[in-house]
Design an enzyme around this catalytic site. Structure first.
Site, PDB file in Angstrom:
ATOM      1  N   ASP A  82      32.882  40.302  40.957  1.00 18.43           N
ATOM      2  CA  ASP A  82      34.248  40.567  40.489  1.00 18.43           C
ATOM      3  C   ASP A  82      34.395  39.901  39.119  1.00 18.43           C
ATOM      4  OD1 ASP A  82      36.954  41.039  40.347  1.00 18.43           O
ATOM      5  OD2 ASP A  82      37.506  39.468  41.778  1.00 18.43           O
TER       6      ASP A  82
HETATM    7  C1  SPV Z   1      41.179  40.214  44.470  1.00 15.99           C
HETATM    8  O1  SPV Z   1      41.262  40.471  45.667  1.00 15.99           O
HETATM    9  O2  SPV Z   1      40.453  40.831  43.723  1.00 15.99           O
HETATM   10  C2  SPV Z   1      42.002  39.142  43.916  1.00 15.99           C
HETATM   11  C3  SPV Z   1      42.442  38.097  44.799  1.00 15.99           C
HETATM   12  O3  SPV Z   1      42.213  39.130  42.742  1.00 15.99           O
HETATM   13  S1  SPV Z   1      41.282  36.840  44.699  1.00 15.99           S
HETATM   14  O4  SPV Z   1      40.016  37.406  44.950  1.00 15.99           O
HETATM   15  O5  SPV Z   1      41.695  35.890  45.694  1.00 15.99           O
HETATM   16  O6  SPV Z   1      41.342  36.287  43.363  1.00 15.99           O
HETATM   17 MG    MG Z   2      41.110  40.428  41.656  1.00 18.28          MG
END
Ligand code: SPV
Ligand code: MG
Length: 584
Positions: A82
């Site tokens: 991510d």
């Molecule tokens: C996501 O789910 O992509 C978020 C929340 O941004 S977190 O992963 O907790 O940052």
């Molecule tokens: Mg996110």
């Protein structure tokens, strides 16, 4: 202290199924309004992270108020970290599919808006167009790093830059209800409560509809409790309790949080479920070993909308043979065919290596009709082809075709074909019949009397002749009308001069046609068992055509599907000899 109530409000929206390929019932406008309501109502909303259309549907089924289209989850399902590695368009595509699959509002996690304020403008335009109810934009720089990754570079954009992004988002949205959530990573970046509050204030002033204050502390008390206690703006707060996971939504609500996002539990549950089933499967090498760990196939069919698919196929596709049952009446004994049928029923007579029944089944199969029922009687033991359901009329000598047909009454719940067992036909005739939209259709040979002078074929059995409401023009050439003709009269007593064609022994009933047939038969049984029934001495000895005449008399329409030759029947030794000569 706030309490969590009002779960009932979402149940009305969260019906289990949405029709495949259709826009969700909740339009983008109602979704945005609904999300605005969730932000304003007294009780908090529970929002579930989803990563694709199916998980979004499961979130809806489980009764959550809204969906968080998680950047973490969408990246993970692409086996990517991510970290802004997926493009805006790739993420958008995933979000669009989620939003199309559910009726509850979808909040799209748009990371940092995929660039600066100008990129944010396009992001808002695209996501709003995709039907989501709102987006969330965080103050991470581009490219971002997931809030939880340890040992990676982490930097936030200046406060003013992010506030302007929020302003740009608000200026771009078309629908004023479209929700813009501003998220600050101040705690994640290790900058403490003062910076977090400064940022949150600035974003609220820039017009954010809600503030997501993120934290990766192990407990709520460490960072967020104090922050929430200091929050004095009307702009609602949003939390993502991933690391401080012991806290309940109840307690978060009591501390002042309006939206609670369970961001990644769906994805993690899926991975746990898959890992565990896969380990068992690998170890056992046998699919049944994981039966207890996995959902059944029908559950998946239901989730993806197969019932709607079936209903729509019935409604909108040209009917084919796949959902029709063929009932072949092969019970009778006909003396005319002795000694040919001394040891077998007529249907089992062989013509060039294949029996009549096998040839019928082949023609049915070619048209997609695989569900076949045979009513046996005379020498029933001789009919035992596979993949057929059998019914036996042991009183075949005293009863007629209609009685045989009704031994298979339980098969007449949906669309079904009726066939005499002694006809050989070109599959194109079946194809034409299967396209008929009428509730009751019979096949009529309009060329039944087209013999060249002097060459008339000898017939010993009286044919089933028909009179139709729209008789064809007499003469050598004839073009059928587009509208199906309807049956006025049927039977063996009709004279050749009056007849417009011959019933070939093939008919089709829709589900409602079948219902009419069954009800009529049931009624007749109560009133006229011993009385004459049209051309028969009683209902018990009636032919199928007697029943057709009864249906006509009761003013049910019977459509005639016109054909011009293309079939043979085997009633006599002469017919059988002719079949040998004509069939290759
Ligand atoms: C996501 O789910 O992509 C978020 C929340 O941004 S977190 O992963 O907790 O940052
Ligand atoms: Mg996110």
């Amino acid at each position: 202290m706030r309490t969590i109530r009002g779960r009932e409000s979402l149940q009305g929206l969260a019906t289990r199924r949405t029709a495949p390929y259709s826009l969700p019932i909740m339009t983008a406008t109602t979704a945005t309004t609904r999300l605005q309501e969730l932000l304003k109502r007294p009780e908090p909303a529970l929002v579930l992270g989803a990563h694709d259309a199916l998980s979004a549907k499961l979130a809806q089924e489980a009764g959550f108020d809204a969906i968080w289209a998680s950047g973490f989850g969408i990246s993970a399902t692409n086996a990517m970290p991510d970290a802004n590695i997926l493009t805006m368009s790739e993420t958008l595509e995933a979000v669009r599919r989620m939003s199309a699959a559910v009726r509850i509002p979808v909040i799209a996690d748009c990371d940092n808006g995929f660039g600066n304020a100008i990129n944010v403008m396009r992001t808002v335009a695209e996501y709003e167009h995709a039907g989501v109810a709102g987006i969330c934009i965080e103050d991470n720089i581009f490219p971002k790093r997931c809030s939880f990754y340890a040992g990676v570079q982490r930097e936030l954009v200046p406060i003013d830059e992010h506030a302007r992004k929020i302003q740009a988002a608000k200026a771009t949205r078309q629908n004023t209800d479209f929700v813009i959530i501003a998220r600050t990573e101040a705690f994640i970046a290790g900058w403490g409560k003062h910076e977090a509050l400064c940022r949150a204030h600035a974003y609220a002033e820039a017009g954010a509809d809600a503030i997501l204050i993120h934290s990766k502390a192990a407990t709520f008390d460490e960072e967020l409790k104090d922050f929430a206690a200091s929050w004095d703006r009307p702009c609602p707060l949003v939390s993502v309790p991933t690391t401080y996971a012991d806290i309940t939504a109840h307690d978060l609500a009591a501390a002042g949080f309006q939206l609670v996002i369970f961001a990644n539990q769906t994805l993690r549950a899926a991975v746990t479920g898959m890992r565990s089933a896969l380990a068992t499967l690998k170890q056992e090498g046998r699919p049944a070993a994981v039966d207890e760990q996995i959902v059944t196939l029908p559950e998946i069919y239901d989730l993806v909308g197969v019932p709607d698919l079936q209903a729509n196929e019935k409604k909108f596709l040209v009917p084919g043979g796949h959902d029709v049952t063929a009932i072949i009446i092969a019970a009778g004994f006909e003396e005319d065919l002795l000694p040919l049928i001394e040891d077998r029923p007529k249907a089992m007579l062989e013509i060039k290596g294949k029996t009549i029944l096998e040839r019928q089944i082949q023609a049915l199969n070619e048209c997609g009709v695989k569900d076949i029922v045979v009513v046996r009687g005379y020498h029933k033991e001789q009919i035992n082809l596979p993949n057929i359901r059998y019914y036996d009329n042991d009183r075949f000598r005293e009863t007629g075709e209609l009685a045989s047909l009704f031994l298979a009454e339980t098969e007449m719940t949906g669309r079904f074909l009726f066939l005499y067992s002694d006809i050989l036909l070109d599959p194109s005739i079946l194809e034409k019949l299967l396209k008929s939209q009428a509730d009751i259709s019979i096949v009529v040979d309009r060329a039944w009397n087209d013999h060249e002078p002097g060459q008339a074929e000898v017939r010993t059995k009286q044919p089933d002749l028909v009179v139709t409401h729209q008789p064809p023009k007499t003469g050598y050439r004839y073009l059928p009308t587009a509208e199906p003709t309807t049956l006025a009269q049927i039977g063996q007593h009709i004279t050749q001069q009056d007849a417009d064609g011959e019933f070939i022994g093939l008919a089709m009933f829709s589900a409602s046609g079948a219902q009419v047939l069954r009800t009529t038969y049931q009624e007749l049984q109560t009133i006229s068992v011993a009385r004459r029934f049209h051309e028969a001495s009683s209902l018990e000895t009636a032919a199928f055509t007697d029943m057709l005449q009864e249906l006509i008399n009761r003013e049910h329409d019977i459509a005639c599907v016109d054909i011009y030759k293309g079939w043979l029947e085997i009633d006599t030794f002469e017919d059988y000899r002719r079949a040998w000569a004509k069939i290759h």
